[in-house]
Design a protein around this motif. Sequence first.
Motif, PDB file in Angstrom:
ATOM      1  N   PRO A  11      -3.144   4.705   3.401  1.00 16.11           N
ATOM      2  CA  PRO A  11      -3.068   3.334   3.929  1.00 16.11           C
ATOM      3  C   PRO A  11      -1.737   3.069   4.617  1.00 16.11           C
ATOM      4  O   PRO A  11      -0.690   3.550   4.179  1.00 16.11           O
ATOM      5  CB  PRO A  11      -3.224   2.468   2.678  1.00 16.11           C
ATOM      6  N   VAL A  67      -2.991   0.484  -4.051  1.00 19.42           N
ATOM      7  CA  VAL A  67      -2.557  -0.853  -3.657  1.00 19.42           C
ATOM      8  C   VAL A  67      -1.882  -1.464  -4.875  1.00 19.42           C
ATOM      9  O   VAL A  67      -2.459  -1.489  -5.972  1.00 19.42           O
ATOM     10  CB  VAL A  67      -3.730  -1.734  -3.202  1.00 19.42           C
ATOM     11  N   ILE A  79      -7.165  -3.836   3.996  1.00 15.22           N
ATOM     12  CA  ILE A  79      -6.331  -2.643   3.909  1.00 15.22           C
ATOM     13  C   ILE A  79      -6.685  -1.687   5.034  1.00 15.22           C
ATOM     14  O   ILE A  79      -7.857  -1.343   5.220  1.00 15.22           O
ATOM     15  CB  ILE A  79      -6.539  -1.907   2.559  1.00 15.22           C
ATOM     16  N   ILE A  90      -1.535  -3.825   5.515  1.00 12.98           N
ATOM     17  CA  ILE A  90      -2.237  -4.761   4.638  1.00 12.98           C
ATOM     18  C   ILE A  90      -2.024  -6.169   5.173  1.00 12.98           C
ATOM     19  O   ILE A  90      -0.934  -6.507   5.649  1.00 12.98           O
ATOM     20  CB  ILE A  90      -1.739  -4.616   3.181  1.00 12.98           C
ATOM     21  N   SER A 129      -6.902   1.865   6.279  1.00 14.36           N
ATOM     22  CA  SER A 129      -6.955   3.242   5.773  1.00 14.36           C
ATOM     23  C   SER A 129      -6.898   4.183   6.973  1.00 14.36           C
ATOM     24  O   SER A 129      -7.897   4.423   7.646  1.00 14.36           O
ATOM     25  CB  SER A 129      -8.250   3.453   4.978  1.00 14.36           C
ATOM     26  N   ILE A 178      -9.856   4.217   0.445  1.00 11.93           N
ATOM     27  CA  ILE A 178      -8.461   4.008   0.808  1.00 11.93           C
ATOM     28  C   ILE A 178      -7.754   5.357   0.816  1.00 11.93           C
ATOM     29  O   ILE A 178      -7.551   5.970  -0.233  1.00 11.93           O
ATOM     30  CB  ILE A 178      -7.746   3.054  -0.176  1.00 11.93           C
ATOM     31  N   VAL A 236       0.857  -1.191   0.000  1.00 18.16           N
ATOM     32  CA  VAL A 236       0.000   0.000   0.000  1.00 18.16           C
ATOM     33  C   VAL A 236       0.892   1.240   0.000  1.00 18.16           C
ATOM     34  O   VAL A 236       1.966   1.254   0.594  1.00 18.16           O
ATOM     35  CB  VAL A 236      -0.958   0.023   1.212  1.00 18.16           C
TER      36      VAL A 236
END
Length: 314
Positions: free
Chosen positions: A255, A231, A268, A258, A270, A252, A224
């Motif tokens: 980020p 991503v 993910i 992950i 955020s 997102i 990320v």
Amino acid sequence: MRDLVVSFLTLSFVLVLGCSSKEGAFFESTSGSSNDLILISSGDSNTRSVLLYNQDGSFNRILYDYRTDLGLPRGIAPFDSESVVVSLDNTDRVSRVYWKGENAGSEELFANSGLGGAIYQLTTSEAGDVFVVESNYIERYDSTGARVGTPYIGTTEGSCVLSSPRGIFHTSDDRLIVTNHGGSDQLLIYDVSDPFSVTCLSANNIGNNPYGVIEHSDGNLYVVTQGDDQVYRTDSDGSNATSIWSTDTSIINNPTGIIELANGNLAIASSANDQVWEMDTSGTLANTSPLILDPLVLNITDIKTYPANFGGDE
């Protein structure tokens, strides 16, 4: 009465988890289990906590609250069947937090030797070694907390040059993957099989301000990036980067972490939106709402699954 109920529920939870895996086989699975839990470190000044969630995103418990400690949680990783390790900026140390066993609910110092700069994420190996991002170095500690190297990885090792590193991931074949958040915006890969030396394997440019990184069970790396809120997927050596998500910062945004879920999807973190979103490896969202949206999850600094395969702590 309330304390009695809480104690009963906590004991029930521990007993259920304790029966879900055989002792001694706790970390042997190479892929995620539906019983895996999600670890989150929250770096907001109002929380400063390490948190536990179920794989469906439902809240499980607060593992430890660092608000009175003054330490800022920056990274979290499984350590053994009873505890996790947390990297703390400001107080510059690695903390060990017990979630199970006779020490459940307690915290102790794991390591602080050599830690004096900017502390970020950490990762653990199958042997119990802990690797910590510290300024433009990587510190390594053995399973007892003893420092390995001074530091273990210096700023420049071959073609790998650390420049404001943030994310870090240890793989089953003793490679260490590190993201350069500043300067070169690179994905660095080291051979760390020898505790007395390190070899740079590759350094590849990727995105804008890369942060969290994992090796997926499909053999690819997923990264990320904060600067462009994307991503990326790469080959196992960090080459051939392809963006799989680049569409919506309302989902997102900045980020930081992950993970791979039990179903093979990605989750993910955020941090700007204080949310965790699930998507498949092609970048398609699994749902129209976040996997985790909780008032306790503020300014996410790291996310991991637990129990985990210690050939890589995804």
